[in-house]
Design an enzyme around this catalytic site. Structure first.
Site, PDB file in Angstrom:
ATOM      1  N   SER A  83       9.976  11.174   7.844  1.00  8.04           N
ATOM      2  CA  SER A  83       8.435  11.294   8.538  1.00  8.04           C
ATOM      3  C   SER A  83       8.183  12.498   9.148  1.00  8.04           C
ATOM      4  O   SER A  83       8.350  13.811   8.564  1.00  8.04           O
ATOM      5  CB  SER A  83       8.450  10.106   9.068  1.00  8.04           C
ATOM      6  OG  SER A  83       7.057   9.792   9.566  1.00  8.04           O
ATOM      7  N   ARG A 128       1.079   1.366  19.476  1.00 11.13           N
ATOM      8  CA  ARG A 128       2.133   0.926  18.694  1.00 11.13           C
ATOM      9  C   ARG A 128       2.141  -0.051  17.806  1.00 11.13           C
ATOM     10  O   ARG A 128       2.638  -0.031  16.698  1.00 11.13           O
ATOM     11  CB  ARG A 128       3.185   0.849  19.712  1.00 11.13           C
ATOM     12  CG  ARG A 128       4.735   0.349  19.162  1.00 11.13           C
ATOM     13  CD  ARG A 128       5.231   1.580  18.228  1.00 11.13           C
ATOM     14  NE  ARG A 128       6.701   0.945  18.065  1.00 11.13           N
ATOM     15  CZ  ARG A 128       7.207   2.068  17.263  1.00 11.13           C
ATOM     16  NH1 ARG A 128       6.781   3.096  16.913  1.00 11.13           N
ATOM     17  NH2 ARG A 128       8.562   1.495  17.157  1.00 11.13           N
ATOM     18  N   ASP A 132       6.114   3.084   0.214  1.00  7.70           N
ATOM     19  CA  ASP A 132       5.694   3.725   1.597  1.00  7.70           C
ATOM     20  C   ASP A 132       4.282   4.151   1.164  1.00  7.70           C
ATOM     21  O   ASP A 132       3.983   4.900   0.274  1.00  7.70           O
ATOM     22  CB  ASP A 132       6.543   5.036   1.662  1.00  7.70           C
ATOM     23  CG  ASP A 132       6.239   6.072   2.861  1.00  7.70           C
ATOM     24  OD1 ASP A 132       4.954   5.541   3.505  1.00  7.70           O
ATOM     25  OD2 ASP A 132       6.924   6.894   3.318  1.00  7.70           O
ATOM     26  N   HIS A 168       7.245   2.542   4.923  1.00  9.17           N
ATOM     27  CA  HIS A 168       7.555   3.867   5.306  1.00  9.17           C
ATOM     28  C   HIS A 168       8.840   3.928   6.115  1.00  9.17           C
ATOM     29  O   HIS A 168       9.541   4.826   6.370  1.00  9.17           O
ATOM     30  CB  HIS A 168       6.415   4.287   6.134  1.00  9.17           C
ATOM     31  CG  HIS A 168       6.565   5.816   6.644  1.00  9.17           C
ATOM     32  ND1 HIS A 168       7.240   6.644   5.973  1.00  9.17           N
ATOM     33  CD2 HIS A 168       6.904   6.039   8.060  1.00  9.17           C
ATOM     34  CE1 HIS A 168       7.309   7.788   6.964  1.00  9.17           C
ATOM     35  NE2 HIS A 168       7.274   7.363   8.120  1.00  9.17           N
ATOM     36  N   ASP A 169       8.958   2.698   6.996  1.00  9.42           N
ATOM     37  CA  ASP A 169      10.237   2.461   7.645  1.00  9.42           C
ATOM     38  C   ASP A 169      11.484   2.172   6.700  1.00  9.42           C
ATOM     39  O   ASP A 169      12.674   2.573   7.486  1.00  9.42           O
ATOM     40  CB  ASP A 169      10.210   1.195   8.530  1.00  9.42           C
ATOM     41  CG  ASP A 169       9.705   1.370   9.921  1.00  9.42           C
ATOM     42  OD1 ASP A 169       9.612   2.563  10.392  1.00  9.42           O
ATOM     43  OD2 ASP A 169       9.538   0.435  10.641  1.00  9.42           O
TER      44      ASP A 169
END
Lengths: 378, 203
Positions: free
Chosen positions: A148, A218, A314, A347-348
């Site tokens: 990232s 968040r 992602d 994405h994580d």
């Protein structure tokens, strides 16, 4: 922010001219290391953290008391094997884990910087961290690695210091922040600004925190780190500790409860102004523009061996954006490998237990370390 | 895609390549040929492979491989990036073999193309007597699940070179693990007995 113990800090005396025009010096750069540097000093890996990461890559984070953010990948016998490699990670400037950031005191005004802190860029972050090489007496890193925003730092690092790393592993990243990326970051920033406590960034002097705004930021961002399929499989429409809908606005659904929890734990460890500064740095990142529209020029002087990794699910930094980097590298004959890892974790994925990813990372590093790298271009 | 690489094939390809050459292996599979060329010719070798599993195997061998589809992803390489581009027993699997050949010859100074020969006598007999699409050791699939959608014979490939205009520099046939030259006078024979055709081609 409370005074944090257990934080190693390098005071960078050398002046650093920031992209915004200001020059900083004698600034703190907080870092952590794992494993040990060998006599040849050729086993060092510089890990760059992502937006909300910090220098505590693995083991128990002494500040949050939770597992380090990359515990799956870094540690004894793991992909980035600390029995073998010397792992260095620094908190980015603009951050809130000890490095020079908006929660620091401005020596001139004796007040917390807040939004008087200079706007920093990915380039500035990397230029601050290069000082760690001199500090440890490392001429050339074995690898620079990051996912990232960490991946963006890898790209910028190689571009700025083409002969300072033997290998480079940008993971799930992009060479240029897209309109969608900027849009999500702006949503987060506006959530913080909309919190009355934010007080135009001056909340420290009032002893309050814009925790509601930061939590919403968040929550929104967290959604972008997961995939639709992953969310559906994990939460679906499951209800949170209740048998039926309550016809109100409490967290009826597990996904709501989960997001609220993610927001609430985040505000305990992260500074709202840092969130603004770091997301800004990401938005300003455009390596293509830095090289007048030709990304290949960013890499034309490097002999580093690249390994680019993306993930199927992602959608924040999709495979195509990672492939664009591969294409740019191939255009200048750089040594580049690429794999897209199958994963539903969005994405994580790079932070999670994704065996194919962890295996590829380990194999690439260990094989590259074992053999003399073919430092010739095609 | 399943490939039946024969050891002699590596040797033949390797013999066509100079030492230290820059080589791209298109459809590099599990990287066996790449390793062979690295060891025997100190080749500066890269691979491109469509299967994620195979890419993982290559990474585990320390090979530089890009996951990608040769039909679309060769365009990222500049003209004449490599001295040799190798395409081993894969041409028949592409939707557009003509484009692939042109791309190979754009990216590489020379290309080495190997083709399983559909003109082999066993294939012919299989079709003649059974009346069904031939299934052999090197072509193990049924017609409905084969990745090999553009099968050709050694003779077809020679004709192809004239039609789309590329030069065949060297052509070899593999018969019972023995390699022999193909020329105009023995083409009919080699097309009947050759299991594999190996061609060194140029623009």
């Amino acid at each position: 922010m409370n005074i944090k113990q257990n934080i190693k800090t390098l005071i960078v005396e050398k002046p650093l001219k920031l992209d915004c025009g200001q020059t900083i010096n004698n600034f703190p750069l907080a870092y952590e290391t794992y494993g040990s540097l060998n006599n040849e000093k050729d086993n060092a890996i510089l890990v760059f953290h992502a937006l909300t990461g910090d220098q505590f890559v693995t083991g128990i984070n002494p500040v949050t008391k939770k597992d380090g953010w990359w515990s799956y990948a870094v540690g004894s016998g793991k992909s980035i094997d600390t029995d073998k490699y010397f792992v260095i990670c620094a908190n980015v400037i603009g951050g809130c884990m000890g490095s020079f950031g908006p929660s620091h005191e401005n020596p001139k005004t004796k007040k917390i910087y807040g939004t008087d802190f200079p706007v920093i860029t990915i380039n500035d972050m990397v230029n601050a961290q290069i000082n760690l090489l001199d500090f440890f007496g490392i001429k050339k890193l074995f690898s620079v690695v990051g996912g990232s925003m960490g991946g963006m730092q890898v790209l910028q690092f190689i571009s700025n210091y083409p002969d300072k790393a033997k290998t480079a592993i940008p993971i799930a990243c992009t060479s240029s922040h897209s309109a969608q990326n900027i849009a999500f970051n702006e949503l987060g920033r506006q959530a913080i600004a909309a919190d009355h406590n934010w007080s135009d960034g001056d909340y420290n002097s009032k002893n309050i925190v814009p925790d509601k705004g930061l939590a919403v930021a968040r929550m929104a961002a967290h959604i972008t780190y997961l995939s639709k399929k992953g969310l559906q499989e994990k939460f679906g429409r499951k209800l949170q500790e209740r048998d039926d809908l309550k016809f109100g606005f409490d967290a009826d659904f597990q996904i709501e409860s989960y997001l609220r929890y993610q927001g609430s734990v985040f505000v305990d460890r992260f500074d709202a102004n840092s969130y603004l500064y770091i997301t800004r740095a990401m938005d300003y990142f455009d390596l293509v523009k830095q090289f007048n529209g030709n990304l290949s020029d960013a890499f034309k002087n490097t002999k580093a061996k690249f390994f680019i990794i993306s993930f199927t699910s992602d959608w924040l930094y999709p495979t195509q954006e990672n492939k664009d980097i591969v294409i740019a590298l191939n255009a200048v004959g750089a040594n580049v490998g690429f794999v897209e890892i199958e994963s539903d974790k969005g994405h994580d994925s790079f932070l999670l237990n994704v065996p194919d990813f962890l295996k590829a990372l380990k194999n690439f590093l260990d094989k590259s370390y074992a053999e003399k790298i073919h430092e010739t271009r095609i | 895609m399943q490939k039946k690489f024969m050891k002699p094939e590596y040797k033949i390809i390797s013999d066509l390549i100079e030492k230290d050459a820059k080589v791209l292996d298109v459809g590099c599979d599990d990287g066996t040929l790449m390793e062979f060329l690295k060891t025997n010719k100190n080749a500066n070798i890269r691979g491109i492979e469509i299967s994620k599993e195979k890419v993982q195997i290559c990474i585990a061998k320390g090979l530089t491989v890009i996951e990608g589809n040769a039909e679309f992803d060769l365009k990222q390489f500049p003209n004449n990036s490599f001295e040799y581009v190798v395409l081993g027993q894969t041409l028949q699997a592409f939707i557009n073999p003509e484009t692939v050949i042109r791309e190979l010859l754009r990216v590489g100074n020379k290309a080495i193309v190997t083709i399983p020969n559909f003109g082999h006598w066993k294939v012919r007999l299989n079709l003649l007597f059974k009346g069904t699409m031939p299934i052999t050791n090197s072509l193990p699939h049924d017609w409905y699940n084969t990745p090999n959608i553009h099968m050709c014979t050694i003779k077809d490939f020679v004709r192809f070179s004239k039609i789309i205009n590329f030069k065949i520099f060297k052509s070899l046939a593999l018969i019972n693990e023995n390699v022999s030259d193909i020329n105009n006078s023995n083409l009919i024979f080699k097309n009947l007995f050759g299991e594999l055709g190996i061609f060194l081609i140029e623009k």
